[in-house]
Design an enzyme around this catalytic site. Structure first.
Site, mmCIF file in Angstrom:
data_model
loop_
_atom_site.group_PDB
_atom_site.id
_atom_site.type_symbol
_atom_site.label_atom_id
_atom_site.label_comp_id
_atom_site.label_asym_id
_atom_site.label_seq_id
_atom_site.Cartn_x
_atom_site.Cartn_y
_atom_site.Cartn_z
ATOM 1 C CG ASP A 281 28.165 136.069 14.648
ATOM 2 O OD1 ASP A 281 27.284 134.999 14.946
ATOM 3 O OD2 ASP A 281 27.799 135.332 13.349
ATOM 4 C CE LYS A 288 31.016 133.927 13.102
ATOM 5 N NZ LYS A 288 30.928 133.460 12.001
ATOM 6 C CG ASP A 301 28.484 139.590 11.758
ATOM 7 O OD1 ASP A 301 28.217 139.459 10.395
ATOM 8 O OD2 ASP A 301 27.521 138.883 11.822
ATOM 9 C CD GLU A 363 25.084 135.592 13.180
ATOM 10 O OE1 GLU A 363 24.484 136.839 12.393
ATOM 11 O OE2 GLU A 363 25.040 134.187 12.583
ATOM 12 N NE ARG A 365 21.525 133.303 6.929
ATOM 13 C CZ ARG A 365 22.245 132.426 5.819
ATOM 14 N NH1 ARG A 365 21.548 131.299 5.160
ATOM 15 N NH2 ARG A 365 22.759 132.558 5.012
#
Length: 509
Positions: A281, A288, A301, A363, A365
């Site tokens: 991610d 990030k 993740d 992302e 969810r």
């Protein structure tokens, strides 16, 4: 590591080292006396005899010099001498016997193993009391602690910096006919935990959505009771999985939607386990960035999917009857290119609900939305999803405790019991429906994030929108405990395999 059982008493055993687990001394009723003079542990008659006959009073000396009282987590060790049958000894505290549970035995066994490797012991004997006078439960808990603590992930090390010296552990004063099947069961469970650990710890150039799909196929091959379906991108498009595919579209690696099904006998209950499977991610266009962003750990993740696949691997070996379990993973990467979803984009999930993406770094969810819709159509009795969903949950509960949300009290209690028996910490959190107002959107049904306040709760409320038929649903936010930077209990630094044993307990019980 070879685990043996024996009816041998500690006095008759000889070898490199002996680990003795003891409960704490009873507290003094005289507070003044207790404050004035800290009571050392009082040895039982059998340990006194062992100390005098075999250990040259080493235990007495260690207890006296360290004021060891048997408190949980405490230990004291020493060398017996070159002319004795046992060279080294350790006393491990188990705390108050009234508060003891199986995890105390796991942790005590893990402490013994770590000590044995530190002092370069090859064969170790364990003299532990029985848990609730149950030889089977005691042996399983001890074996789990030994095997979990003994696992070292050295796949990516060029040199063996910390060699494993210990190769044999013997559990004394136990009935092999009862204990050996329990040890075999522990090995099967730990194999699943190690699978999850190694999936989480491996970097994103090693573990991809393709790797997770291959892992699922390998699990299915182990048991005739498993079937597997891997949905490719075109299959997901046909099912209108717009939320999942919106996340996946910027990666060069194709998404994989994994559906493993276990069915053995006429099912008395049906369960779906949904694991978040983001193998990396980047945050997407809301990248990030900066110190403390944690982007280098975003290989973790997929910790939810690792737990789901680890549990599936265990079930493939244990082969419980009369149940049906679906293991579901929507796996992809959240990357950046010209096709990446943008802040402000609107995605349509497979149940027709529209989502305004106000943060591309929320992302997981989105992928879970379509996975939950898929699971909700299977006619199961209950669904549990596991996800490294929010940093907010880590802020709320720390790195060792997962958050749990549920729409069904009985299901929540079953999960809590399964976790307690596994020694894995969960805390039930509120599904505060008014917080969903934070997700209101002007242009879509709702947004994918709310404010920072209560972020773990709004994440759970978002997922709730995609479970419409199933009466029992629970969401586990495992962002904290799937990874550890430090050695703790029976976990070494790295992926912990968190929730595998909880899921196995839930399935079996």
């Amino acid at each position: 590591m070879n685990i043996l059982t024996s009816v041998t008493a500690p006095q008759a055993w000889h070898g490199d080292a002996l680990a003795i687990a003891v409960f704490a001394s009873p507290k003094s009723s005289n507070e003044q006396l207790e404050n004035q003079e800290k009571k050392a542990l009082q040895l039982s008659e059998s340990l006194k005899n062992l100390d005098i006959q075999v250990l040259a009073c080493t235990l007495t000396d260690l207890i006296t010099e360290s004021e060891f009282t048997g408190e949980i987590g405490a230990s004291v060790s020493g060398r017996v001498g070159i002319d004795y049958a046992i060279r080294k000894v350790i006393l491990i505290g188990m705390g108050d016997p009234a508060k003891a549970n199986a995890d105390v035995w796991r942790r005590a066994a893990a402490s013994a193993v770590k000590w044995a490797n530190k002092v370069k012991v090859k064969n170790l004997a364990l003299a532990f009391p029985a848990y609730n006078q149950d030889v089977s439960l005691t042996a399983q808990a001890i074996a789990e602690g030994v095997l979990l603590a003994g696992h070292q992930d050295k796949r990516f090390k060029s040199k063996n910096a910390n060699p494993q010296f210990l190769d044999q552990v013997e559990i004394l004063e136990t009935d092999p006919e009862i204990a050996n099947p329990a040890i075999a069961k522990a090995q099967q469970i730990v194999d699943g935990v190690i699978l999850a650990r190694e999936l989480v710890s491996a970097p994103a150039n090693i573990v991809t959505p393709i790797t997770l799909a291959e892992t699922a196929l390998a699990i299915a091959e182990e048991s005739k009771y498993f079937s597997v379906k891997i949905l490719e991108q075109a299959d997901c498009e046909a099912l209108n999985m717009g939320a999942f595919l919106g996340v996946a579209r910027a990666s060069d690696i194709p998404p994989k939607f994994i559906h493993l099904t276990y069915s053995n006998g006429t099912p008395k209950r049906k369960l779906a386990i949904v694991g978040k499977g983001l193998t990396f991610d980047s945050g997407g266009l809301n990248i990030k960035a900066g110190a403390g962003s944690g982007i280098e750990l975003m290989k973790t993740d997929m910790g939810g999917s690792a737990a789901a696949l680890g549990a599936a691997a265990v079930i493939a070996k244990l082969q419980p009857t009369d149940l049906e379990v679906h293991f579901i993973v929507a796996s992809c990467e959240n990357m950046i290119n010209g096709s990446a979803m943008r802040p402000g984009d609107i995605l349509t999930a497979s149940n027709g609900k529209t989502i305004e993406v106000n943060n591309t770094d929320a992302e997981g969810r989105l992928t879970l939305a379509d996975a939950l819709v898929y699971a909700d159509k299977l006619g199961v009795d209950a669904i549990v999803d596991l996800a490294t969903l929010t940093g907010a949950c880590v802020v709320a509960l720390g790195e060792d405790i997962a958050g749990m949300w549920s729409i069904d009290d009985d299901f929540a209690e079953a999960i809590a019991k399964a976790a307690k028996d596994a020694g894995e910490k969960l805390w039930r959190m509120p599904l505060e429906d008014p917080y969903f107002d934070q997700l209101k959107s002007v242009v879509a049904d709702f947004k994918n994030t709310g404010s920072r306040a209560g972020g773990a709760i709004t994440g759970a409320l978002f997922l709730k929108q995609f479970v419409e038929k199933t009466k029992a649903w629970a969401h586990l936010d495992v962002a904290g405990p799937v990874w550890s930077d430090r050695e703790s209990g029976y976990n070494n630094a790295g992926g912990t395999g968190f929730a595998v044993r909880t899921l196995v307990n839930l399935i079996l019980n």
